[in-house]
Design a protein around this motif. Structure first.
Motif, PDB file in Angstrom:
ATOM      1  N   THR A 197     -37.118  -9.268 -37.827  1.00 50.19           N
ATOM      2  CA  THR A 197     -36.318  -8.627 -36.787  1.00 50.19           C
ATOM      3  C   THR A 197     -37.087  -8.598 -35.474  1.00 50.19           C
ATOM      4  OG1 THR A 197     -35.230  -7.263 -38.438  1.00 50.19           O
ATOM      5  CG2 THR A 197     -35.079  -6.530 -36.161  1.00 50.19           C
ATOM      6  N   GLU A 215     -36.147 -10.600 -32.009  1.00 48.06           N
ATOM      7  CA  GLU A 215     -36.013  -9.908 -30.728  1.00 48.06           C
ATOM      8  C   GLU A 215     -36.948 -10.506 -29.681  1.00 48.06           C
ATOM      9  OE1 GLU A 215     -36.713  -5.799 -31.604  1.00 48.06           O
ATOM     10  OE2 GLU A 215     -34.858  -5.600 -32.745  1.00 48.06           O
ATOM     11  N   HIS A 245     -35.745 -12.219 -26.238  1.00 49.72           N
ATOM     12  CA  HIS A 245     -36.325 -11.737 -24.981  1.00 49.72           C
ATOM     13  C   HIS A 245     -36.860 -12.920 -24.173  1.00 49.72           C
ATOM     14  CE1 HIS A 245     -38.994  -9.418 -22.288  1.00 49.72           C
ATOM     15  NE2 HIS A 245     -39.892 -10.352 -22.578  1.00 49.72           N
TER      16      HIS A 245
END
Length: 152
Positions: free
Chosen positions: A70, A74, A78
Motif C-alpha cells: 500500500t 501510494e 505520488h
C-alpha cells in the motif's frame, strides 16, 4: 518525444522531479516509472551503506521501516502525479520480481531512449557493481544514467 525509463525505490521529492524533468532542457519527456522499494533481501547492504554515510541512527532503526504494498503504491502514485504536474507524461508500475528483467522488457516494449536510475547511494553495491545502474548497463541497449535521490 524523448522516452525515459525511470527506476526508483522511494517516492520522488520535488528536487528529484526537477532534476529528472530538466535533464533534456526544453525537450518533452515521457517517463515510464518502475518502482521497487528496497526490501528485506538487502537489509545488510543498506546497514553497511548507512554506516559508511555516517547515518548510525538509521542502522539502529532499519528494521522499523515498512515497505508494505500500500505504501509503495501510494509512493508510486505520488511520483507519477508530481511528474505530470511538472509537465511530463508519466506512467508506472510496481516491480515485485527481478527489477532488471522487468527493466529490459519495458525498454524493449516502449523503445525507450534511456534509463535513469534514481536511488539513494548504495556504496557497497556500487563498489561491487551490483547496483541497478551497473547491472542495467549490461542488460539494456540504451544509455543508463545513475543519479542520487534527494534526502528531502
Amino acid at each position: 518525444m524523448f522516452k525515459t525509463v525511470l527506476m526508483i525505490e522511494k517516492a520522488l521529492s520535488d528536487a528529484d522531479v526537477e532534476l529528472v524533468t530538466t535533464l533534456h532542457s526544453e525537450e518533452k519527456v515521457s517517463f515510464i516509472v518502475l518502482m521497487q522499494p528496497r526490501g528485506k533481501q538487502d537489509e545488510l547492504l543498506r546497514a553497511l551503506d548507512d554506516v559508511a554515510l555516517g547515518h548510525l541512527d538509521k542502522v539502529v532503526h532499519e528494521h522499523d521501516e515498512t515497505t508494505a504494498p500500500t505504501l509503495a503504491g501510494e509512493s508510486l502514485e505520488h511520483s507519477l502525479r508530481h511528474l505530470r504536474e511538472a509537465g511530463a507524461d508519466a506512467t508506472g508500475e510496481l516491480v515485485e520480481d527481478d527489477p532488471l528483467d522487468r527493466l529490459r522488457s519495458v525498454v524493449e516494449a516502449n523503445t525507450a531512449d534511456e534509463v535513469v536510475v534514481l536511488t539513494s547511494p548504495h556504496f557497497v553495491e556500487e563498489f561491487f557493481h551490483r547496483d541497478w545502474a551497473s547491472q542495467a548497463r549490461h542488460k539494456v541497449g540504451v544509455p543508463v544514467l545513475r543519479l542520487f535521490a534527494s534526502d528531502s
